[in-house]
Design a protein around this motif. Structure first.
Motif, PDB file in Angstrom:
ATOM      1  N   ARG A 261      -3.259   5.039  -5.808  1.00  0.00           N
ATOM      2  CA  ARG A 261      -2.629   4.214  -4.783  1.00  0.00           C
ATOM      3  C   ARG A 261      -3.019   2.744  -4.944  1.00  0.00           C
ATOM      4  NH1 ARG A 261      -4.112   8.435  -0.624  1.00  0.00           N
ATOM      5  NH2 ARG A 261      -2.231   9.613  -0.130  1.00  0.00           N
ATOM      6  N   MET A 262      -4.261   2.508  -5.284  1.00  0.00           N
ATOM      7  CA  MET A 262      -4.729   1.130  -5.444  1.00  0.00           C
ATOM      8  C   MET A 262      -4.054   0.433  -6.616  1.00  0.00           C
ATOM      9  SD  MET A 262      -6.987  -0.121  -3.255  1.00  0.00           S
ATOM     10  CE  MET A 262      -7.764  -1.401  -4.251  1.00  0.00           C
ATOM     11  N   LEU A 263      -3.788   1.172  -7.702  1.00  0.00           N
ATOM     12  CA  LEU A 263      -3.375   0.535  -8.950  1.00  0.00           C
ATOM     13  C   LEU A 263      -1.957   0.869  -9.401  1.00  0.00           C
ATOM     14  CD1 LEU A 263      -6.710   1.117 -10.901  1.00  0.00           C
ATOM     15  CD2 LEU A 263      -5.959  -0.996  -9.789  1.00  0.00           C
ATOM     16  N   GLY A 264      -1.404   1.997  -8.952  1.00  0.00           N
ATOM     17  CA  GLY A 264      -0.058   2.374  -9.360  1.00  0.00           C
ATOM     18  C   GLY A 264       0.038   2.935 -10.757  1.00  0.00           C
ATOM     19  N   SER A 265      -1.090   3.119 -11.422  1.00  0.00           N
ATOM     20  CA  SER A 265      -1.111   3.623 -12.796  1.00  0.00           C
ATOM     21  C   SER A 265      -1.953   4.886 -12.861  1.00  0.00           C
ATOM     22  CB  SER A 265      -1.695   2.565 -13.746  1.00  0.00           C
ATOM     23  OG  SER A 265      -2.045   3.142 -14.991  1.00  0.00           O
ATOM     24  N   TYR A 266      -1.359   5.974 -13.349  1.00  0.00           N
ATOM     25  CA  TYR A 266      -2.103   7.231 -13.464  1.00  0.00           C
ATOM     26  C   TYR A 266      -3.236   7.103 -14.477  1.00  0.00           C
ATOM     27  CZ  TYR A 266      -3.232  12.078 -14.480  1.00  0.00           C
ATOM     28  OH  TYR A 266      -3.902  13.263 -14.672  1.00  0.00           O
TER      29      TYR A 266
ATOM     30  N   ARG B  56       3.953  12.539   1.742  1.00  0.00           N
ATOM     31  CA  ARG B  56       4.933  12.068   0.767  1.00  0.00           C
ATOM     32  C   ARG B  56       5.118  10.555   0.824  1.00  0.00           C
ATOM     33  NH1 ARG B  56      11.245  14.066   0.153  1.00  0.00           N
ATOM     34  NH2 ARG B  56      11.997  12.198  -0.865  1.00  0.00           N
ATOM     35  N   GLU B  57       5.195  10.000   2.031  1.00  0.00           N
ATOM     36  CA  GLU B  57       5.520   8.583   2.134  1.00  0.00           C
ATOM     37  C   GLU B  57       4.403   7.687   1.602  1.00  0.00           C
ATOM     38  OE1 GLU B  57       3.900   9.566   6.308  1.00  0.00           O
ATOM     39  OE2 GLU B  57       4.914  10.577   4.657  1.00  0.00           O
ATOM     40  N   THR B  58       3.208   8.224   1.373  1.00  0.00           N
ATOM     41  CA  THR B  58       2.105   7.404   0.863  1.00  0.00           C
ATOM     42  C   THR B  58       1.887   7.571  -0.637  1.00  0.00           C
ATOM     43  OG1 THR B  58       0.358   9.068   1.199  1.00  0.00           O
ATOM     44  CG2 THR B  58       0.961   7.679   3.089  1.00  0.00           C
ATOM     45  N   ILE B  59       2.751   8.329  -1.281  1.00  0.00           N
ATOM     46  CA  ILE B  59       2.608   8.529  -2.720  1.00  0.00           C
ATOM     47  C   ILE B  59       3.918   8.257  -3.449  1.00  0.00           C
ATOM     48  CG2 ILE B  59       3.237  10.972  -2.965  1.00  0.00           C
ATOM     49  CD1 ILE B  59       0.066   9.318  -4.423  1.00  0.00           C
ATOM     50  N   GLU B  60       4.993   7.972  -2.692  1.00  0.00           N
ATOM     51  CA  GLU B  60       6.277   7.697  -3.318  1.00  0.00           C
ATOM     52  C   GLU B  60       6.227   6.369  -4.076  1.00  0.00           C
ATOM     53  OE1 GLU B  60       8.709   8.135   0.215  1.00  0.00           O
ATOM     54  OE2 GLU B  60       9.654   9.892  -0.659  1.00  0.00           O
ATOM     55  N   LEU B  61       7.064   6.247  -5.085  1.00  0.00           N
ATOM     56  CA  LEU B  61       7.046   5.081  -5.956  1.00  0.00           C
ATOM     57  C   LEU B  61       7.309   3.793  -5.185  1.00  0.00           C
ATOM     58  CD1 LEU B  61       8.964   6.532  -9.044  1.00  0.00           C
ATOM     59  CD2 LEU B  61       6.480   6.274  -8.759  1.00  0.00           C
ATOM     60  N   ALA B  62       8.241   3.824  -4.235  1.00  0.00           N
ATOM     61  CA  ALA B  62       8.571   2.610  -3.486  1.00  0.00           C
ATOM     62  C   ALA B  62       7.362   2.099  -2.708  1.00  0.00           C
ATOM     63  CB  ALA B  62       9.744   2.867  -2.544  1.00  0.00           C
ATOM     64  N   PHE B  63       6.581   3.009  -2.138  1.00  0.00           N
ATOM     65  CA  PHE B  63       5.372   2.611  -1.419  1.00  0.00           C
ATOM     66  C   PHE B  63       4.350   2.013  -2.371  1.00  0.00           C
ATOM     67  CE2 PHE B  63       1.058   3.645   0.031  1.00  0.00           C
ATOM     68  CZ  PHE B  63       1.039   3.033   1.279  1.00  0.00           C
ATOM     69  N   LEU B  64       4.179   2.646  -3.515  1.00  0.00           N
ATOM     70  CA  LEU B  64       3.203   2.163  -4.492  1.00  0.00           C
ATOM     71  C   LEU B  64       3.568   0.774  -5.000  1.00  0.00           C
ATOM     72  CD1 LEU B  64       2.834   5.520  -6.382  1.00  0.00           C
ATOM     73  CD2 LEU B  64       1.062   4.431  -5.000  1.00  0.00           C
ATOM     74  N   ILE B  65       4.857   0.549  -5.231  1.00  0.00           N
ATOM     75  CA  ILE B  65       5.303  -0.771  -5.679  1.00  0.00           C
ATOM     76  C   ILE B  65       5.079  -1.799  -4.576  1.00  0.00           C
ATOM     77  CG2 ILE B  65       7.326  -2.133  -6.341  1.00  0.00           C
ATOM     78  CD1 ILE B  65       8.383   0.408  -7.734  1.00  0.00           C
ATOM     79  N   ALA B  66       5.411  -1.427  -3.338  1.00  0.00           N
ATOM     80  CA  ALA B  66       5.296  -2.373  -2.225  1.00  0.00           C
ATOM     81  C   ALA B  66       3.860  -2.826  -2.007  1.00  0.00           C
ATOM     82  CB  ALA B  66       5.859  -1.744  -0.953  1.00  0.00           C
ATOM     83  N   ILE B  67       2.896  -1.898  -2.068  1.00  0.00           N
ATOM     84  CA  ILE B  67       1.524  -2.304  -1.787  1.00  0.00           C
ATOM     85  C   ILE B  67       0.918  -3.115  -2.925  1.00  0.00           C
ATOM     86  CG2 ILE B  67       1.097  -0.387  -0.204  1.00  0.00           C
ATOM     87  CD1 ILE B  67      -0.513   0.984  -2.363  1.00  0.00           C
ATOM     88  N   GLN B  68       1.549  -3.084  -4.108  1.00  0.00           N
ATOM     89  CA  GLN B  68       1.056  -3.928  -5.194  1.00  0.00           C
ATOM     90  C   GLN B  68       1.287  -5.416  -4.913  1.00  0.00           C
ATOM     91  OE1 GLN B  68      -0.800  -2.670  -7.800  1.00  0.00           O
ATOM     92  NE2 GLN B  68      -0.578  -0.779  -6.624  1.00  0.00           N
ATOM     93  N   HIS B  69       2.121  -5.729  -3.929  1.00  0.00           N
ATOM     94  CA  HIS B  69       2.338  -7.121  -3.554  1.00  0.00           C
ATOM     95  C   HIS B  69       1.200  -7.657  -2.693  1.00  0.00           C
ATOM     96  CE1 HIS B  69       6.448  -6.027  -4.782  1.00  0.00           C
ATOM     97  NE2 HIS B  69       6.591  -7.304  -5.029  1.00  0.00           N
ATOM     98  N   LEU B  70       0.298  -6.789  -2.278  1.00  0.00           N
ATOM     99  CA  LEU B  70      -0.839  -7.201  -1.469  1.00  0.00           C
ATOM    100  C   LEU B  70      -2.021  -7.566  -2.358  1.00  0.00           C
ATOM    101  CD1 LEU B  70      -0.768  -4.328   1.190  1.00  0.00           C
ATOM    102  CD2 LEU B  70       0.039  -6.676   1.505  1.00  0.00           C
TER     103      LEU B  70
END
Length: 308
Positions: free
Chosen positions: A21-26, A119-133
């Motif tokens: 979640r922090m990084l978006g990269s497995y 689900r809503e905390t692991i979906e791709l759109a969420f992961l992309i959005a939090i990378q803006h923080l």
């Protein structure tokens, strides 16, 4: 294995999800869990038991993730399916390092604070959005709004005061909402629904029939197709269909429905061999986005290597 190693090893799966979640990269999440365990081993004599082992490990993992420095990639263009060079459009931020997370591992990583990985905390759109923080704001939001930690627990994990945690959360939430899709609140927090599975089956039928019009009927007008890490995307039904039509050769392709990141997914097999994962975001009964990741790693995702 020593008792200390056994004590920390049981947190591996949930720490992997946290780092993801922090990084978006497995791949980076895997590396950061190993780094967390290494740092914990080196500091084992300093652990005084003032917090739980779990909280201590989360603090180490979070700081390790915050230490990661990467430039944000900007996508300079939308790909024009019929020609190069692509038509120039306003630049758009993107997460070049985004990778999918296997559901077979999510099923092992149920966090104690939740019945299951929502689900809503692991979906791709969420992961992309939090990378803006910024990284520390990202950590605060994850601890407070995803894991449900208190402000005091979060403050200890990210080395901030409680007041600073509350301030960071207030700044993070509007940025997150700004970068999430407009219908985000309508998404289900469960696994793929029957309606989504039926939609994918209609998609497969249209593909098998090499029917572009039937594919288009399943899509939103503003559908987007991306293929990380390639620096382009297709936007809108017309461009999406033009990008897919050259590949409408059913004899060469096989598809296996599955789920990745708790989202409906088609594992795509080219000439019987695993080639890619097509992850679907569905809104209001139609396809809003397809994110395609090239991969041959069938074992990671619990998939057969070949599909005949």
């Amino acid at each position: 294995m020593s008792s200390f190693e056994a004590d920390i090893e049981r947190y591996r799966h949930e720490l992997r999800v946290h780092c993801y979640r922090m990084l978006g990269s497995y791949d980076e999440a895997e590396d950061l869990v190993q780094e967390t365990f290494l740092r914990a081993w080196r500091a084992r004599g300093e652990f005084e038991g003032r917090s739980s082992v779990r909280a201590w490990l989360y603090r180490i993992a979070t700081n390790a993730c915050i230490d990661v420095r990467r430039p944000r990639r900007v996508l300079p263009y939308q790909l024009e399916p019929a020609s190069f060079p692509a038509t120039a459009l306003p630049a758009r931020d993107d997460v070049a390092w985004l990778q999918p997370f296997p559901d077979v591992l999510l099923d092992r990583a149920e966090e104690p604070d939740a019945v299951a990985i929502r689900r809503e905390t692991i979906e791709l759109a969420f992961l992309i959005a939090i990378q803006h923080l910024p990284a520390r704001q990202r950590a605060v939001l994850i601890f407070r709004d995803v894991l449900g930690w208190s402000a005091r627990e979060t403050a200890a994990a990210v080395s901030l005061s409680v007041a600073a945690v509350n301030s960071a959360l207030q700044r993070a939430r509007p940025v997150l909402r700004e970068h999430l899709p407009s219908h985000r609140s309508e998404w289900s927090a469960r696994g793929s629904s029957d309606d989504e599975r039926k939609l994918l089956q209609r998609y497969l039928t249209a593909w098998d029939n090499a029917d572009p019009a039937a594919l288009a009927a399943l899509m939103h007008e503003d559908i987007r197709i991306t293929m990380p890490p390639y620096p382009f995307w297709f936007s809108g039904i017309d461009d999406a269909i033009r990008s897919l039509t050259p590949n409408l050769t059913p004899a060469r392709w096989r598809f296996l429905p599955t789920t990745v990141n708790h989202q409906p997914t088609l594992a795509a097999y080219l000439e019987h061999h695993l080639f890619a994962l097509d992850i679907f975001r569905v809104e209001e009964g139609r396809i809003a986005e397809i994110t395609a990741f090239e991969t041959t790693d069938h074992q990671r995702f619990g998939l057969p290597e070949e599909l005949r």
